[in-house]
Design an enzyme around this catalytic site. Structure first.
Site, PDB file in Angstrom:
ATOM      1  N   CYS A   1       0.863  -1.186   0.000  1.00  0.00           N
ATOM      2  CA  CYS A   1       0.000   0.000   0.000  1.00  0.00           C
ATOM      3  C   CYS A   1       0.896   1.231   0.000  1.00  0.00           C
ATOM      4  O   CYS A   1       1.983   1.219   0.557  1.00  0.00           O
ATOM      5  CB  CYS A   1      -0.942   0.142   1.210  1.00  0.00           C
TER       6      CYS A   1
ATOM      7  N   ARG B   1       3.317   0.236  -5.266  1.00  0.00           N
ATOM      8  CA  ARG B   1       3.145  -0.428  -3.965  1.00  0.00           C
ATOM      9  C   ARG B   1       1.764  -1.080  -3.834  1.00  0.00           C
ATOM     10  O   ARG B   1       1.480  -1.747  -2.828  1.00  0.00           O
ATOM     11  CB  ARG B   1       3.306   0.575  -2.830  1.00  0.00           C
TER      12      ARG B   1
ATOM     13  N   TRP C   1      -3.121  -2.231  -1.658  1.00  0.00           N
ATOM     14  CA  TRP C   1      -2.808  -3.608  -2.055  1.00  0.00           C
ATOM     15  C   TRP C   1      -3.513  -4.468  -1.023  1.00  0.00           C
ATOM     16  O   TRP C   1      -3.076  -4.560   0.120  1.00  0.00           O
ATOM     17  CB  TRP C   1      -1.289  -3.816  -2.018  1.00  0.00           C
TER      18      TRP C   1
ATOM     19  N   ASN D   1      -0.995   1.317   6.083  1.00  0.00           N
ATOM     20  CA  ASN D   1      -0.234   0.333   5.309  1.00  0.00           C
ATOM     21  C   ASN D   1       0.260  -0.697   6.305  1.00  0.00           C
ATOM     22  O   ASN D   1       0.948  -0.334   7.260  1.00  0.00           O
ATOM     23  CB  ASN D   1       0.947   1.047   4.623  1.00  0.00           C
ATOM     24  N   GLY D   2      -0.108  -1.959   6.136  1.00  0.00           N
ATOM     25  CA  GLY D   2       0.331  -2.982   7.081  1.00  0.00           C
ATOM     26  C   GLY D   2      -0.817  -3.903   7.441  1.00  0.00           C
ATOM     27  O   GLY D   2      -1.803  -3.993   6.705  1.00  0.00           O
TER      28      GLY D   2
ATOM     29  N   GLU E   1      15.018 -23.770  -9.081  1.00  0.00           N
ATOM     30  CA  GLU E   1      14.660 -22.349  -9.079  1.00  0.00           C
ATOM     31  C   GLU E   1      15.908 -21.480  -9.344  1.00  0.00           C
ATOM     32  O   GLU E   1      15.840 -20.510 -10.102  1.00  0.00           O
ATOM     33  CB  GLU E   1      13.998 -21.987  -7.741  1.00  0.00           C
TER      34      GLU E   1
ATOM     35  N   LYS F   1      16.200 -18.846 -12.486  1.00  0.00           N
ATOM     36  CA  LYS F   1      16.517 -17.416 -12.296  1.00  0.00           C
ATOM     37  C   LYS F   1      17.662 -17.014 -13.208  1.00  0.00           C
ATOM     38  O   LYS F   1      17.627 -15.985 -13.873  1.00  0.00           O
ATOM     39  CB  LYS F   1      16.940 -17.115 -10.851  1.00  0.00           C
TER      40      LYS F   1
ATOM     41  N   GLU G   1      16.640 -16.915 -17.004  1.00  0.00           N
ATOM     42  CA  GLU G   1      15.695 -15.907 -17.492  1.00  0.00           C
ATOM     43  C   GLU G   1      16.254 -14.494 -17.531  1.00  0.00           C
ATOM     44  O   GLU G   1      15.819 -13.690 -18.346  1.00  0.00           O
ATOM     45  CB  GLU G   1      14.350 -15.967 -16.756  1.00  0.00           C
TER      46      GLU G   1
ATOM     47  N   HIS H   1      24.318 -40.136 -14.807  1.00  0.00           N
ATOM     48  CA  HIS H   1      23.550 -40.902 -15.786  1.00  0.00           C
ATOM     49  C   HIS H   1      23.472 -40.211 -17.141  1.00  0.00           C
ATOM     50  O   HIS H   1      22.583 -40.523 -17.939  1.00  0.00           O
ATOM     51  CB  HIS H   1      22.147 -41.199 -15.238  1.00  0.00           C
TER      52      HIS H   1
ATOM     53  N   LYS I   1       5.248 -10.753 -17.210  1.00  0.00           N
ATOM     54  CA  LYS I   1       5.026 -10.997 -15.774  1.00  0.00           C
ATOM     55  C   LYS I   1       3.864 -11.948 -15.538  1.00  0.00           C
ATOM     56  O   LYS I   1       3.919 -12.822 -14.700  1.00  0.00           O
ATOM     57  CB  LYS I   1       4.779  -9.657 -15.075  1.00  0.00           C
TER      58      LYS I   1
HETATM   59  C1  F6R Z   1       9.914 -16.787 -13.150  1.00  0.00           C
HETATM   60  C2  F6R Z   1       8.506 -16.427 -13.134  1.00  0.00           C
HETATM   61  C3  F6R Z   1       7.531 -17.310 -13.828  1.00  0.00           C
HETATM   62  C4  F6R Z   1       6.214 -17.383 -13.032  1.00  0.00           C
HETATM   63  C5  F6R Z   1       5.150 -18.171 -13.805  1.00  0.00           C
HETATM   64  C6  F6R Z   1       3.878 -18.304 -12.999  1.00  0.00           C
HETATM   65  O1  F6R Z   1      10.679 -15.880 -12.414  1.00  0.00           O
HETATM   66  O2  F6R Z   1       8.136 -15.428 -12.562  1.00  0.00           O
HETATM   67  O3  F6R Z   1       8.055 -18.574 -14.036  1.00  0.00           O
HETATM   68  O4  F6R Z   1       6.484 -17.990 -11.813  1.00  0.00           O
HETATM   69  O5  F6R Z   1       4.858 -17.511 -15.008  1.00  0.00           O
HETATM   70  O6  F6R Z   1       3.329 -17.069 -12.664  1.00  0.00           O
HETATM   71  P1  F6R Z   1       2.267 -16.948 -11.515  1.00  0.00           P
HETATM   72  O7  F6R Z   1       2.931 -17.256 -10.213  1.00  0.00           O
HETATM   73  O8  F6R Z   1       1.764 -15.528 -11.571  1.00  0.00           O
HETATM   74  O9  F6R Z   1       1.179 -17.932 -11.820  1.00  0.00           O
END
Ligand code: F6R
Length: 616
Positions: A2, A27, A75, A101-102, A489, A493, A496, A512, A611
């Site tokens: 927020c 935010r 938020w 906010n909180g 993971e 990271k 990407e 293997h 995103k």
């Molecule tokens: C990687 C990343 C993506 C998301 C995936 C699912 O850093 O952000 O792999 O994790 O597209 O997105 P959500 O969690 O929004 O369903």
């Protein structure tokens, strides 16, 4: 999250509030509102939706001559993003307005007590209790001459949780009172005006002289400046800071990229995700939004976990803790696969769909398909009111706050603790853990935010390693059990945002086939936090070393043995092995970030990615 704003001065407050809220929209952006003092009355305008909608309903001369006001961009954490739940919130008489906010952890009992004393509530938020508590201090059973700051001080003593609270009262129109506990609060000092915001960017077009309010402090703002004292009454002598950042840096809180900012926000995100959920005297987590019955949990035969990308990797950690603690079999499956599988999902199963956005097309489709087959659907998501949250039977919000960088960091880490809390809840309800075991796990979970902070303090070592390895073309990540989940993971990271090729492997699988790719100097990250397979992973490290691979270990501080096996060791504080992923991922996030930076990539918006993926 927020965003909050406040203005007291000689100019029209409304445009200043709206401009500040626009800069704070990162935010939170599901609803917004303002309150402006106009001829001795407080005028409130608020609406669900983005700031553009608030701008529309505040246009026209109505609010323009008020020179004192507060504003909020939300938020959602408690209550859907609706008009009624948007801030500001008022007391019964409309004389006190509050933005926040909180999270007020104990808002439910407070609300019940206030309702029993005759207060009328108009929202589902935790925030509204504050307005009514202040109303009681100002107008009921006390003399109306109580200064607003004294009433606020007494009111917040009843609350528990995290907050930046800002209060305006029509009977004391010369001032705005603000208090801080955990959530950020900055006050800008202008000429004949004082401006308050959650973050520096919202102040920079008015002043560069700011007071940073600390936890447990209260500020009283008037047009001529601000006085600060502690909530216990002690005075605070605060020197203004001069801000030298440029506007773009300021938007990111001084960080060069949103991703780095979000990585550094992880300790707070962890703390907020656990807040109020691990405090029950009996030890069992209190998961607001999760309402499965005791009979359902006892009869549960299997859990399905479904998600995409990073959220799926969180699910792999979830599998481990649910099986280990709750003794329920778990099958994680990628959402894009689950929906086309002849999966044996039935009413005695719980399907946990994990999604930061709650809008990912594959995850929604898999969740709907599972539901058609009779499962109970639980959602773990960051966005209140998202499609997934609306369709699920149970919803556990992760409270990471808005994540702007495409590469997920703080959402992932909060998904891990959400899954740990869910696993513990199932374990307690099924009698699979004893009260001392539960207390031990909870104690270790509560220490995670502080330990995450310690890992972040070691960033410079990771940055030097990244500078050394940024020109490589291939890297590998290996681990067993939970370390394998984190390896996946860490590898994603890196891919990407750095555009390097990398691959994660269960450490025992390396021999293997993929070992053929390990040639002299090829970096191999080996995660070694899992005691029960520690020696086995050491053997796999030896296989790498024998081919000349460069071994970089991620290991506990207490692990002295590992220096004999790895050329570089990235350290994390000791914790329970089951919780280690929360800490072990942080150096890998930082490594990906610094490699991408060395290579000059667009870190917050990597090529070809989005995103929220709302197509199949
Ligand atoms: C990687 C990343 C993506 C998301 C995936 C699912 O850093 O952000 O792999 O994790 O597209 O997105 P959500 O969690 O929004 O369903």
């Amino acid at each position: 999250m927020c965003g909050i704003m406040g203005y007291v001065g000689h100019r029209s407050a409304l445009p200043i509030l709206l401009d500040g809220l626009r800069r704070l929209e990162y935010r939170g952006y599901d609803s917004a509102g303002v309150a402006v003092l106009n001829d001795g009355h407080i005028e409130v305008r608020k609406t669900a939706g983005k700031l553009a909608q608030l701008t529309e309903i505040t246009s026209g001369p109505g609010l323009l001559h008020g020179t004192v006001g507060i504003g909020h961009t939300r938020w959602a954490t408690h209550g859907l993003p609706t008009d009624a739940n948007a801030h500001p919130h008022s007391d019964c008489g409309g004389r006190v307005v509050v933005i926040h906010n909180g999270i007020i952890e104990n808002f439910l009992p407070l609300k019940e007590e206030l309702q029993a004393r005759g207060h009328t509530f108009r929202s589902d938020t935790d925030t509204e209790v504050i307005a009514h508590l202040i109303e009681e201090e100002l107008y009921e059973a006390r003399s109306p001459s109580v200064p607003l700051e004294e009433a606020v001080r007494r009111a917040v003593q009843h609350t528990r949780g995290a907050y930046a609270i800002v209060v305006l009262c029509s009977d004391q129109p010369d001032r705005i009172v603000a208090v801080r506990q955990i959530s950020p609060l900055i006050i800008g000092l202008g000429k004949g005006e004082t401006i308050l915001a959650s973050d520096i960017p919202a102040l920079l077009s008015h002043t560069r002289d700011v007071l940073v309010i600390e936890d447990g402090e209260m500020a009283v703002m008037t047009a001529s400046g601000a006085t600060v004292e502690r909530l216990d009454g002690a005075t605070v002598a605060k020197q203004p800071l001069r801000i030298t950042w440029d506007a773009e840096m300021a938007e990111k809180g001084g960080y060069p990229h949103f991703m780095l900012k979000e990585i550094h926000e992880q300790p707070r995100a962890l703390q907020e995700t656990m807040m109020g959920r691990l405090d029950a005297p009996g030890g069992a987590p209190e998961l607001d939004g999760v309402s499965y019955s005791p009979e359902f949990v006892r009869g549960l035969r299997k859990l399905w976990i479904t998600a995409c990308g990073t959220a799926y990797h969180a699910g792999l950690v979830g599998r481990w803790v649910v099986e280990h603690w709750a003794k329920v079999p778990v099958e994680p499956e990628l959402a894009s696969e689950l929906r086309y599988r002849d999966a044996l999902i039935d009413p005695q199963t719980l399907t946990v769909a994990i999604s930061q956005s709650g809008e990912t097309a594959d995850t929604l489709a898999a969740a709907r398909e599972a539901r058609k087959r009779g499962t109970r659907l639980a959602a773990i998501t960051n966005v209140v009111g998202s499609t997934l949250s609306r369709e699920a039977d149970d919803v556990l919000y992760v409270r990471a706050g808005p994540e702007i960088a495409v590469a997920s960091s703080k959402a992932y880490i909060t998904m891990l603790v959400a899954l740990q809390m869910l696993a513990l809840d199932l374990a307690v309800r099924r009698g699979a853990v004893t009260p001392p075991q539960t207390a031990h796990i909870i104690q270790a979970m509560k220490a995670l935010p502080g330990k995450a902070q310690e890992v972040l303090l070691r960033e410079s070592e990771v940055a030097s390693l990244a500078a050394r390895l940024a020109d490589r073309e291939h890297m590998f990540f290996i681990g067993r059990g939970l370390d394998y989940a984190v390896a996946q993971e860490g590898s994603l990271k890196l891919k990407e945002i750095s555009y390097l090729h990398s691959e994660a492997l269960a450490a025992g699988e390396l021999k293997h086939g993929t070992l053929a790719l390990v040639t002299p100097g090829v970096p191999v990250f080996a995660l070694v936090t899992q005691r029960h397979v520690y020696e086995k992973t050491l053997s796999n490290i030896q296989e790498v070393k024998a081919r000349g691979g460069l071994v970089i270990a991620v290991a506990y501080d207490r692990d002295t043995e590992i220096t004999k096996h790895a050329e570089v060791v990235l350290r994390i504080p000791d914790t329970l092995d089951d919780l280690a992923p929360v800490l072990a991922i942080i150096p890998l996030q930082l490594f990906a970030y610094h490699v991408a930076r060395e290579r000059g990539n667009d870190i917050d918006q990597p090529r070809n990615l989005a995103k929220s993926v709302t197509v199949e």
